[in-house]
Scaffold this active site. Structure first.
Site, PDB file in Angstrom:
ATOM      1  N   HIS A 147      -7.832 -30.397   2.142  1.00  0.00           N
ATOM      2  CA  HIS A 147      -8.465 -31.702   2.386  1.00  0.00           C
ATOM      3  C   HIS A 147      -7.532 -32.536   3.249  1.00  0.00           C
ATOM      4  CE1 HIS A 147     -11.561 -31.139  -0.785  1.00  0.00           C
ATOM      5  NE2 HIS A 147     -10.611 -30.492  -1.431  1.00  0.00           N
ATOM      6  N   THR A 179     -12.757 -32.559   5.566  1.00  0.00           N
ATOM      7  CA  THR A 179     -12.622 -33.991   5.307  1.00  0.00           C
ATOM      8  C   THR A 179     -13.990 -34.641   5.144  1.00  0.00           C
ATOM      9  OG1 THR A 179     -11.426 -35.994   5.964  1.00  0.00           O
ATOM     10  CG2 THR A 179     -12.584 -34.831   7.721  1.00  0.00           C
ATOM     11  N   THR A 180     -14.010 -35.755   4.421  1.00  0.00           N
ATOM     12  CA  THR A 180     -15.247 -36.487   4.153  1.00  0.00           C
ATOM     13  C   THR A 180     -15.426 -37.581   5.196  1.00  0.00           C
ATOM     14  OG1 THR A 180     -14.518 -36.263   1.844  1.00  0.00           O
ATOM     15  CG2 THR A 180     -16.531 -37.536   2.227  1.00  0.00           C
ATOM     16  N   GLU A 197     -14.772 -26.562 -11.348  1.00  0.00           N
ATOM     17  CA  GLU A 197     -13.424 -27.133 -11.475  1.00  0.00           C
ATOM     18  C   GLU A 197     -13.275 -27.718 -12.887  1.00  0.00           C
ATOM     19  OE1 GLU A 197     -12.429 -29.944  -8.398  1.00  0.00           O
ATOM     20  OE2 GLU A 197     -10.278 -29.812  -8.806  1.00  0.00           O
ATOM     21  N   HIS A 209      -6.362 -42.996   1.684  1.00  0.00           N
ATOM     22  CA  HIS A 209      -7.410 -43.486   2.590  1.00  0.00           C
ATOM     23  C   HIS A 209      -7.020 -44.803   3.269  1.00  0.00           C
ATOM     24  CE1 HIS A 209     -10.713 -40.965   0.440  1.00  0.00           C
ATOM     25  NE2 HIS A 209     -10.091 -40.281   1.370  1.00  0.00           N
ATOM     26  N   ASP A 268      -5.167 -26.890  -1.187  1.00  0.00           N
ATOM     27  CA  ASP A 268      -6.018 -27.986  -1.667  1.00  0.00           C
ATOM     28  C   ASP A 268      -5.556 -29.331  -1.088  1.00  0.00           C
ATOM     29  OD1 ASP A 268      -8.211 -28.957  -2.949  1.00  0.00           O
ATOM     30  OD2 ASP A 268      -7.416 -28.836  -4.981  1.00  0.00           O
ATOM     31  N   GLY A 287     -15.118 -33.823  -4.398  1.00  0.00           N
ATOM     32  CA  GLY A 287     -15.052 -35.095  -5.119  1.00  0.00           C
ATOM     33  C   GLY A 287     -14.835 -34.870  -6.606  1.00  0.00           C
TER      34      GLY A 287
HETATM   35  C1  6MZ Z   1     -12.509 -32.035  -5.697  1.00  0.00           C
HETATM   36  C2  6MZ Z   1     -11.155 -32.951  -4.086  1.00  0.00           C
HETATM   37  C3  6MZ Z   1     -10.026 -32.385  -4.686  1.00  0.00           C
HETATM   38  O1  6MZ Z   1     -11.996 -35.766   2.365  1.00  0.00           O
HETATM   39  O2  6MZ Z   1     -10.728 -37.906   2.430  1.00  0.00           O
HETATM   40  N1  6MZ Z   1     -10.740 -33.636  -3.016  1.00  0.00           N
HETATM   41  N2  6MZ Z   1     -12.397 -32.772  -4.583  1.00  0.00           N
HETATM   42  N3  6MZ Z   1     -11.482 -31.479  -6.339  1.00  0.00           N
HETATM   43  C4  6MZ Z   1     -10.207 -31.638  -5.885  1.00  0.00           C
HETATM   44  N4  6MZ Z   1      -9.197 -31.105  -6.620  1.00  0.00           N
HETATM   45  C5  6MZ Z   1      -7.930 -31.712  -6.818  1.00  0.00           C
HETATM   46  N5  6MZ Z   1      -8.960 -32.703  -3.954  1.00  0.00           N
HETATM   47  C6  6MZ Z   1      -9.405 -33.469  -2.923  1.00  0.00           C
HETATM   48  O3  6MZ Z   1      -9.692 -35.844   1.403  1.00  0.00           O
HETATM   49  C7  6MZ Z   1      -9.622 -36.394   0.119  1.00  0.00           C
HETATM   50  C8  6MZ Z   1     -10.877 -36.085  -0.661  1.00  0.00           C
HETATM   51  O4  6MZ Z   1     -10.983 -34.674  -0.904  1.00  0.00           O
HETATM   52  C9  6MZ Z   1     -11.622 -34.433  -2.147  1.00  0.00           C
HETATM   53  C10 6MZ Z   1     -11.894 -35.795  -2.782  1.00  0.00           C
HETATM   54  O5  6MZ Z   1     -13.221 -36.172  -2.516  1.00  0.00           O
HETATM   55  C11 6MZ Z   1     -10.923 -36.703  -2.036  1.00  0.00           C
HETATM   56  O6  6MZ Z   1     -11.333 -38.052  -1.992  1.00  0.00           O
HETATM   57  P1  6MZ Z   1     -10.665 -36.407   2.562  1.00  0.00           P
HETATM   58  O7  6MZ Z   1      -9.983 -35.979   3.813  1.00  0.00           O
END
Ligand code: 6MZ
Length: 342
Positions: free
Chosen positions: A22, A102-103, A200, A70, A281, A172
């Protein structure tokens, strides 16, 4: 038996493939600093991270950390720079193929389209020695209207950047929201690969729904096998579908969904020769690297160097790269093997 340092050096030297990273979770302290965060703020963030992982409900609390990350990527320039720095850090860890996810986020001076454009530009400007693809995430905490808006933007941008934007992800806080099958069918119908965070936390009905949807890959896959809190029907279904797993060892241990490395459900995949890849992750939040994750897998599951190489080699097949790119990646790994494993 080689020691930890020898093992890490081998893993660092091995050309690696990262499929589950992410963007905002991958911001290291040094990247946050380059983005303009003060040393004080970074120290505060690191302290908070330690506190979160010392708590009972740490998976739940972990999502508050992303909100802090963020804040440092709330405009186009910062999103662009963050992407470039993250890709460069993976490259420095000898990752040769990266799928960054990424979101898309809307901020005061940035639309979701602007956000995606900035990430794509960051990827394009950090192409030296690494192939990077983009997966765009749908946050399970968002309402349907927001998710539909995001999907429209994603599909539009996939048409504009078909060789970079390869897929969608469903992520998320796993304790909120639910899987929307038709939304992801729309992505698939528009030529996007689909990877879904799955199990998860314990959620048997969603696991069933997701496995029946047959995504191209799943993330985590913790609560599927009955021995790890899952259910027999879920595991039987998984074994019928055989969907590659994105395994995030340290993430699961630090978030407390897995007791310890030795007790990780990955061993079921190894024992049953099921497909998986090793992933970071959120390397910034968890203070890790892909090399470290490989070294941990090697240590706790007693994998040989040859086995670790093969896991990496097979991971190429689970990626969303083109056939030509897969061929190139495999050639790099084959050459490396000839030089380093005989
Ligand atoms: C689920 C996760 C995560 O998208 O803003 N994110 N979602 N499980 C996890 N396990 C630990 N780790 C990260 O990166 C951050 C976003 O990635 C997801 C969450 O929605 C988090 O806000 P971006 O680049």
């Amino acid at each position: 038996m080689e020691n930890d340092e020898e093992s890490y050096n081998f893993c660092k030297n091995l050309p690696k493939i990262e499929l589950h990273a992410h963007l905002n979770g991958s911001l290291s302290a040094s990247i946050l600093q380059k983005l303009g965060c003060s040393s004080e703020d970074i120290l505060g963030y690191q302290k908070l991270t330690q506190q979160v992982f010392a708590q009972e409900k740490r998976l739940q609390e972990c999502f508050s950390l992303f909100k802090i990350a963020h804040n440092s990527t709330n405009n186009r320039k910062a999103v662009y720079e963050a992407t470039k720095y993250v890709v460069e850090e993976f490259r420095a860890d000898n990752v040769i193929y990266l799928e960054l996810r990424t979101t898309p986020r809307r901020e005061e001076n940035m639309t979701k389209i602007d956000y995606i454009e900035a990430v794509v530009k960051g990827i394009q400007d950090a192409q030296e020695g690494i192939i990077t693809k983009l997966l765009l995430s749908i946050d399970r905490g968002h309402d349907l209207k927001t998710s539909e808006e995001s999907m429209d933007a994603i599909i539009k941008m996939k048409k504009k950047y078909p060789s970079i934007i390869k897929g969608v992800d469903f992520c998320g806080n796993p304790n909120v929201g639910s899987f929307n099958c038709s939304l992801f069918k729309q992505a698939r119908d528009n030529g996007l690969f689909v990877t879904l965070h799955c199990a998860e936390v314990k959620n048997n009905s969603e696991v069933d729904q997701i496995l029946r949807f047959e995504p191209d890959r799943i993330g985590h896959g913790t609560f599927i096998h009955p021995k790890y809190g899952g259910f027999q029907e879920g595991w039987t279904l998984y074994k019928q579908k055989i969907i590659p797993l994105e395994c995030c060892l340290t993430s699961n241990v630090l978030c407390g969904t897995v007791q310890c490395y030795k007790e990780h459900h990955l061993q079921e995949w190894i024992k049953n020769s099921l497909p998986f890849s090793l992933c970071t992750d959120d390397k910034g939040v968890f203070g890790i690297s892909l090399s470290k994750e490989l070294a941990l897998a090697k240590k706790y599951f007693e994998l040989s160097r040859e086995h670790l190489w093969k896991i990496t080699y097979d991971t190429v097949d689970y990626s969303f790269a083109s056939n030509e790119e897969k061929k190139t990646l495999k050639e790099i790994l084959e050459k490396w093997k000839l030089k380093n494993l005989f």
